[in-house]
Design an enzyme around this catalytic site. Structure first.
Site, PDB file in Angstrom:
ATOM      1  N   ASN A  37       0.760  -1.210   0.056  1.00 29.65           N
ATOM      2  CA  ASN A  37      -0.068   0.089   0.020  1.00 29.65           C
ATOM      3  C   ASN A  37       0.946   1.336   0.090  1.00 29.65           C
ATOM      4  OD1 ASN A  37      -2.330   1.515   0.057  1.00 29.65           O
ATOM      5  ND2 ASN A  37      -2.678   1.156   2.293  1.00 29.65           N
ATOM      6  N   HIS A 122     -14.976  -5.269   9.807  1.00 29.34           N
ATOM      7  CA  HIS A 122     -14.606  -3.835  10.477  1.00 29.34           C
ATOM      8  C   HIS A 122     -15.826  -3.029  10.829  1.00 29.34           C
ATOM      9  CE1 HIS A 122     -10.213  -3.367   9.359  1.00 29.34           C
ATOM     10  NE2 HIS A 122     -10.434  -4.834   9.448  1.00 29.34           N
ATOM     11  N   ARG A 147     -14.180  -5.847  14.362  1.00 27.19           N
ATOM     12  CA  ARG A 147     -13.239  -4.976  14.942  1.00 27.19           C
ATOM     13  C   ARG A 147     -13.930  -3.872  15.468  1.00 27.19           C
ATOM     14  NH1 ARG A 147      -8.112  -2.367  11.860  1.00 27.19           N
ATOM     15  NH2 ARG A 147      -9.577  -0.690  11.418  1.00 27.19           N
ATOM     16  N   TYR A 159      -8.291   7.318  11.807  1.00 23.32           N
ATOM     17  CA  TYR A 159      -7.934   6.242  10.651  1.00 23.32           C
ATOM     18  C   TYR A 159      -8.663   5.169  11.133  1.00 23.32           C
ATOM     19  CZ  TYR A 159      -5.580   3.066   8.062  1.00 23.32           C
ATOM     20  OH  TYR A 159      -5.424   2.080   7.114  1.00 23.32           O
ATOM     21  N   ASP A 223      -7.826  -2.150  17.164  1.00 24.56           N
ATOM     22  CA  ASP A 223      -6.500  -1.628  16.716  1.00 24.56           C
ATOM     23  C   ASP A 223      -5.848  -0.456  17.113  1.00 24.56           C
ATOM     24  OD1 ASP A 223      -4.203  -1.677  14.792  1.00 24.56           O
ATOM     25  OD2 ASP A 223      -5.211  -2.115  13.035  1.00 24.56           O
ATOM     26  N   HIS A 225      -3.132   0.907  16.037  1.00 25.30           N
ATOM     27  CA  HIS A 225      -2.019   1.195  14.933  1.00 25.30           C
ATOM     28  C   HIS A 225      -0.855   1.679  15.585  1.00 25.30           C
ATOM     29  CE1 HIS A 225      -4.758   0.585  11.687  1.00 25.30           C
ATOM     30  NE2 HIS A 225      -5.720   1.124  12.418  1.00 25.30           N
ATOM     31  N   GLU A 249      -4.499  -5.042  18.942  1.00 30.22           N
ATOM     32  CA  GLU A 249      -3.619  -4.987  17.865  1.00 30.22           C
ATOM     33  C   GLU A 249      -2.621  -3.961  17.904  1.00 30.22           C
ATOM     34  OE1 GLU A 249      -5.709  -5.386  14.253  1.00 30.22           O
ATOM     35  OE2 GLU A 249      -3.959  -4.515  13.093  1.00 30.22           O
ATOM     36  N   GLU A 275       1.549  -6.749  11.383  1.00 30.71           N
ATOM     37  CA  GLU A 275       1.159  -6.609   9.859  1.00 30.71           C
ATOM     38  C   GLU A 275       2.224  -5.889   9.119  1.00 30.71           C
ATOM     39  OE1 GLU A 275      -2.495  -4.375  10.761  1.00 30.71           O
ATOM     40  OE2 GLU A 275      -1.812  -2.711   9.841  1.00 30.71           O
ATOM     41  N   ARG A 296       0.396 -11.444  12.790  1.00 30.52           N
ATOM     42  CA  ARG A 296      -0.439 -10.442  11.981  1.00 30.52           C
ATOM     43  C   ARG A 296       0.104 -10.630  10.377  1.00 30.52           C
ATOM     44  NH1 ARG A 296      -4.686  -9.072  11.236  1.00 30.52           N
ATOM     45  NH2 ARG A 296      -4.501  -6.489  10.880  1.00 30.52           N
ATOM     46  N   HIS A 325      -3.151 -10.521   8.342  1.00 25.07           N
ATOM     47  CA  HIS A 325      -3.834  -9.027   7.989  1.00 25.07           C
ATOM     48  C   HIS A 325      -4.544  -9.257   6.712  1.00 25.07           C
ATOM     49  CE1 HIS A 325      -2.365  -4.878   6.462  1.00 25.07           C
ATOM     50  NE2 HIS A 325      -3.059  -4.843   7.189  1.00 25.07           N
ATOM     51  N   ASP A 329      -6.242  -3.523   1.001  1.00 26.54           N
ATOM     52  CA  ASP A 329      -4.844  -3.306   0.227  1.00 26.54           C
ATOM     53  C   ASP A 329      -4.228  -4.785   0.198  1.00 26.54           C
ATOM     54  OD1 ASP A 329      -4.770  -1.894   2.937  1.00 26.54           O
ATOM     55  OD2 ASP A 329      -2.700  -2.848   2.775  1.00 26.54           O
ATOM     56  N   GLU A 352      -8.595 -11.615   9.247  1.00 25.84           N
ATOM     57  CA  GLU A 352      -9.275 -10.314   8.990  1.00 25.84           C
ATOM     58  C   GLU A 352      -9.706 -10.255   7.338  1.00 25.84           C
ATOM     59  OE1 GLU A 352      -6.341  -7.077   8.571  1.00 25.84           O
ATOM     60  OE2 GLU A 352      -8.097  -5.363   8.755  1.00 25.84           O
ATOM     61  N   TRP A 415       2.396   5.695  13.606  1.00 24.12           N
ATOM     62  CA  TRP A 415       1.286   5.192  13.121  1.00 24.12           C
ATOM     63  C   TRP A 415       0.489   4.505  14.248  1.00 24.12           C
ATOM     64  CZ3 TRP A 415      -2.661   4.362  10.085  1.00 24.12           C
ATOM     65  CH2 TRP A 415      -2.618   5.150   8.956  1.00 24.12           C
TER      66      TRP A 415
END
Ligand code: EZ4
Ligand code: CO
Length: 415
Positions: A37, A122, A147, A159, A223, A225, A249, A275, A296, A325, A329, A352, A415
């Site tokens: 991605n 999600h 999730r 996000y 998550d 992130h 996560e 991930e 992940r 993951h 993407d 996922e 992130w």
């Protein structure tokens, strides 16, 4: 059976994907996903300039040897671009081997250990009512694991939270997306403001509300992130213990394996990470010291079926399970590979599943099917994907990026 040619196909049916197509001298075709991605063209260039010329004339059945040849032979090891390129080759060769054998790929990986792969969807909302609608829709569609991501009071956008328009329609069986798209098409990444204290204050109340409304049976995931320090992550894990999460996560930036020890010592909330990892070495301490519960890494970013299976065999010695993951993407080729491997792995945990757009499904024609909260890969020989190259060619690459986070003082944040 020799590899006659390999072609790199970049297509953008709503988002960008990199696919490697390998053709043998017998005319057997295999596909592999190498989508990274926001850095798609780097993988496409790595494949076109440095890998495709090496493949011609090689034994198409020698999967392990080709994996080692590309990994060790290049001198430069690991890294997301290299490992996505190797993943594309490895997956395409497994697809070919299974087609030649006349078997769905999972049969070559040991056969089915279960009827279907449990998946999580999600659900998200900018506020609690919107989130509840999204959870309800997932339950109606048959999801058993969800999730949960929400907006945070004081932050404009977060996000992982779908816009209201996207969240209000569609579903696993329908034509319209119901969740969020990780990348946004634009010349530059969007920038978002992040506030960890506001986030940490808000999240426990969201899980309390969800458990209160929907009860104890659904598996709930979250998550973070990579945005927290070890001590913030430990605090979040502790504060979520009453809500019995399936996993939490990416609580800390994943490069520092030691950080997870601090988190682990403070909380019994199960942890998932990896991930952004692309090799077994990224898990060396995490697995041996049992600092995580779920791996992940997707097949697409971690060197393919050959190397993800190797990670999972190592993880099995420590009762650690898979949680690959699977955002949009990862292409349908990468997801198909994950479902075949997941069906066969003894230590499969969960997969996922973000539903690809209708355009994407038309281009790739995946055979996997969602039912009863899980995915089955289908019984076709190989991976079970049918790339429509003419259609793919009508969707040229468009620049698209994940957003960048800044703290209120302007600092670029993790992130
Ligand atoms: O941010 O796929 O768990 N899922 C995620 C994703 C990732 C994107 C990165 O490309 O964290 O949304
Ligand atoms: Co994630």
């Amino acid at each position: 059976m020799l590899i006659e040619r390999a072609d790199v196909i970049v297509t953008s049916p709503g988002r960008n994907f990199v696919t490697l197509k390998i053709t043998t001298d017998d005319g057997v075709i295999g596909y592999g996903d190498g989508t990274l991605n926001g850095r798609e063209l780097a993988v496409a260039g790595y494949l076109t300039d440095h890998v495709v010329p090496l493949l011609t004339g090689r034994d198409a059945h020698a999967i392990e040897d080709t994996w080692q040849y590309l990994y060790r032979g290049a001198y430069w090891r690991r890294g997301p671009v290299t490992m996505a390129a190797i993943a594309a080759v490895d997956t395409a060769l497994w697809d070919i081997k299974a087609k030649v054998a006349g078997l769905p790929l999972y049969q070559l990986l040991g056969g089915a250990s279960r009827e279907r792969c449990l998946v999580y969807g999600h659900a998200s909302g900018t506020d609690i009512p919107e989130l509840f609608d999204s959870v309800r829709r997932h339950l109606d569609e048959g999801f058993r694991a969800i999730r949960i991501q929400t907006g945070v009071p004081g932050l404009d956008s977060v996000y992982g939270v779908a816009s209201s328009a996207a969240a209000s329609v569609g579903g696993a069986g329908s034509n319209t997306r119901y969740d969020y798209e990780p990348a946004r098409r634009s010349a530059l990444p969007a920038e978002e403001t992040w506030d960890t204290r506001a986030y940490l204050r808000h999240v426990p109340s969201v899980f309390e509300a969800v458990r209160g409304e929907f009860g104890d049976d659904i598996a709930l995931l979250h998550d973070a992130h990579h945005r927290l320090t070890p001590i913030q992550a430990a605090k979040l894990g502790k504060s979520l213990e009453p809500y019995d999460l399936f996993w939490l996560e990416d609580v800390t930036p994943a490069e520092n394996q030691e950080a997870l020890r601090w988190v682990r010592h403070h909380t019994t909330t199960p942890l998932a990470i990896g991930e952004v990892f692309n090799s077994v070495w990224d898990y060396q301490h995490l697995i041996r010291e049992q600092l995580i519960d779920y791996v992940r890494s997707p097949i697409t970013h971690a060197g393919g079926i050959t190397s993800v299976r190797r990670i999972m065999d190592y993880a099995a010695m420590y009762q650690i399970k898979s949680g690959m993951h699977g955002p949009t993407d990862v292409s349908p080729v990468g997801l198909a590979a994950a479902v075949h491997l997941g069906l066969a792995l003894h230590n499969f945990g969960i997969q996922e599943y973000m539903v690809h757009s209708e355009q994407t499904r038309e281009v790739f024609g995946p055979a996997y099917e969602f039912a009863h909260g899980g995915l089955r890969p289908g019984e076709e020989p190989g991976l079970g994907v049918h790339l429509d190259e003419d259609l793919a060619a009508t969707y040229p690459y468009e620049r698209a990026y994940l957003p960048v986070n800044r703290l209120r003082d302007g600092t670029v944040h993790d992130w």
